[in-house]
Write an enzyme that holds these catalytic residues in place. Structure first.
Site, mmCIF file in Angstrom:
data_model
loop_
_atom_site.group_PDB
_atom_site.id
_atom_site.type_symbol
_atom_site.label_atom_id
_atom_site.label_comp_id
_atom_site.label_asym_id
_atom_site.label_seq_id
_atom_site.Cartn_x
_atom_site.Cartn_y
_atom_site.Cartn_z
ATOM 1 N N CYS A 1 -59.170 -5.936 72.276
ATOM 2 C CA CYS A 1 -60.424 -5.435 71.721
ATOM 3 C C CYS A 1 -60.800 -6.290 70.507
ATOM 4 O O CYS A 1 -59.979 -6.497 69.615
ATOM 5 C CB CYS A 1 -60.248 -3.975 71.325
ATOM 6 N N CYS B 1 -60.336 -4.241 67.136
ATOM 7 C CA CYS B 1 -59.065 -3.763 66.562
ATOM 8 C C CYS B 1 -57.820 -4.420 67.149
ATOM 9 O O CYS B 1 -56.701 -4.014 66.802
ATOM 10 C CB CYS B 1 -58.963 -2.251 66.751
ATOM 11 N N CYS C 1 -62.808 1.740 73.542
ATOM 12 C CA CYS C 1 -61.438 1.498 73.109
ATOM 13 C C CYS C 1 -60.867 2.774 72.488
ATOM 14 O O CYS C 1 -61.505 3.378 71.629
ATOM 15 C CB CYS C 1 -61.467 0.356 72.098
ATOM 16 N N CYS D 1 -60.168 2.152 68.328
ATOM 17 C CA CYS D 1 -61.236 2.055 67.317
ATOM 18 C C CYS D 1 -62.528 2.719 67.775
ATOM 19 O O CYS D 1 -63.486 2.781 67.002
ATOM 20 C CB CYS D 1 -61.480 0.595 66.930
ATOM 21 N N CYS E 1 -66.841 -3.531 83.977
ATOM 22 C CA CYS E 1 -67.821 -4.542 83.601
ATOM 23 C C CYS E 1 -67.859 -4.589 82.070
ATOM 24 O O CYS E 1 -68.384 -3.679 81.442
ATOM 25 C CB CYS E 1 -69.162 -4.137 84.201
HETATM 26 ZN ZN LIG Z 1 -60.661 -1.372 69.560
#
Ligand SMILES: [Zn+2]
Length: 186
Positions: free
Chosen positions: A100, A103, A148, A151, A171
């Site tokens: 991510c 984070c 995510c 975060c 996607c």
């Molecule tokens: Zn994250």
């Protein structure tokens, strides 16, 4: 003589088909999804300190603005969508882990990626527990948005028109991801 030649080539064809099938068992694409999910750490670069999904990262809007660039902020924090075909990650084919961009939580491996032809990086499964889903009604039809778990950053939408064996198409906006190659620096 002719008959013998025929039998030989028939035997060779069968042998070829069998050994061909064995060769197919090797590539990542045919490993079971369970295996890809269980062994994702094998693709993590040595020395990369991956945070855990259970260590939440909570920041204010202003703090996020400082941490992310304008495009990342728009996608991750405002649920924006990048223009199709703009992410350099569309063409990324090296072995490694996608984390991510907000984070650093590992979310996919290179073995989970496939070419969907949509212009967005696409994956047929994820690292277990990386994302949480919710339904979004921005278009007329409901879509499944995912973010995510660490975060809360928005990454993309998941659809049911992906390849076998999962049939899923995750996607993902490329700007919401960072690629960590297994060898070398990102
Ligand atoms: Zn994250």
């Amino acid at each position: 003589m002719e008959r013998r030649g025929f039998l030989q080539s028939a035997a060779l064809a069968v042998f070829g088909a069998l050994s061909g099938r064995d060769a197919f068992a090797q590539p990542a694409a045919t490993k079971s999804v369970d295996e890809l999910q269980k062994n994702w750490k094998l693709l993590l670069a040595e020395g990369f300190k991956a945070p855990l999904p259970t260590e939440p990262l909570k920041l204010s809007k202003d703090e996020w603005r400082k941490r992310l660039d304008a495009q990342q902020f728009q996608v991750l924090r405002e649920e924006g969508t990048e223009r199709a075909g703009t992410s350099p990650l569309n063409a990324e084919k090296r072995a490694g882990v996608y984390v991510c961009a907000g984070c650093d939580l590992p979310v996919y491996t290179s073995d989970m990626k496939y070419e969907s032809g949509t212009g967005w990086p696409s994956f047929f499964t994820t690292i277990p527990g990386a994302f949480a889903k919710k339904t979004d009604y921005k278009l007329l039809l409901p879509r499944t948005e995912y973010h995510c778990v660490r975060c809360g950053g928005h990454h993309g939408h998941v659809f049911e028109d992906g390849p076998k064996p999962t049939g899923q198409r995750w996607c993902n906006n490329g700007v919401a991801l960072k690629f960590i190659p297994k060898t070398g620096k990102a």
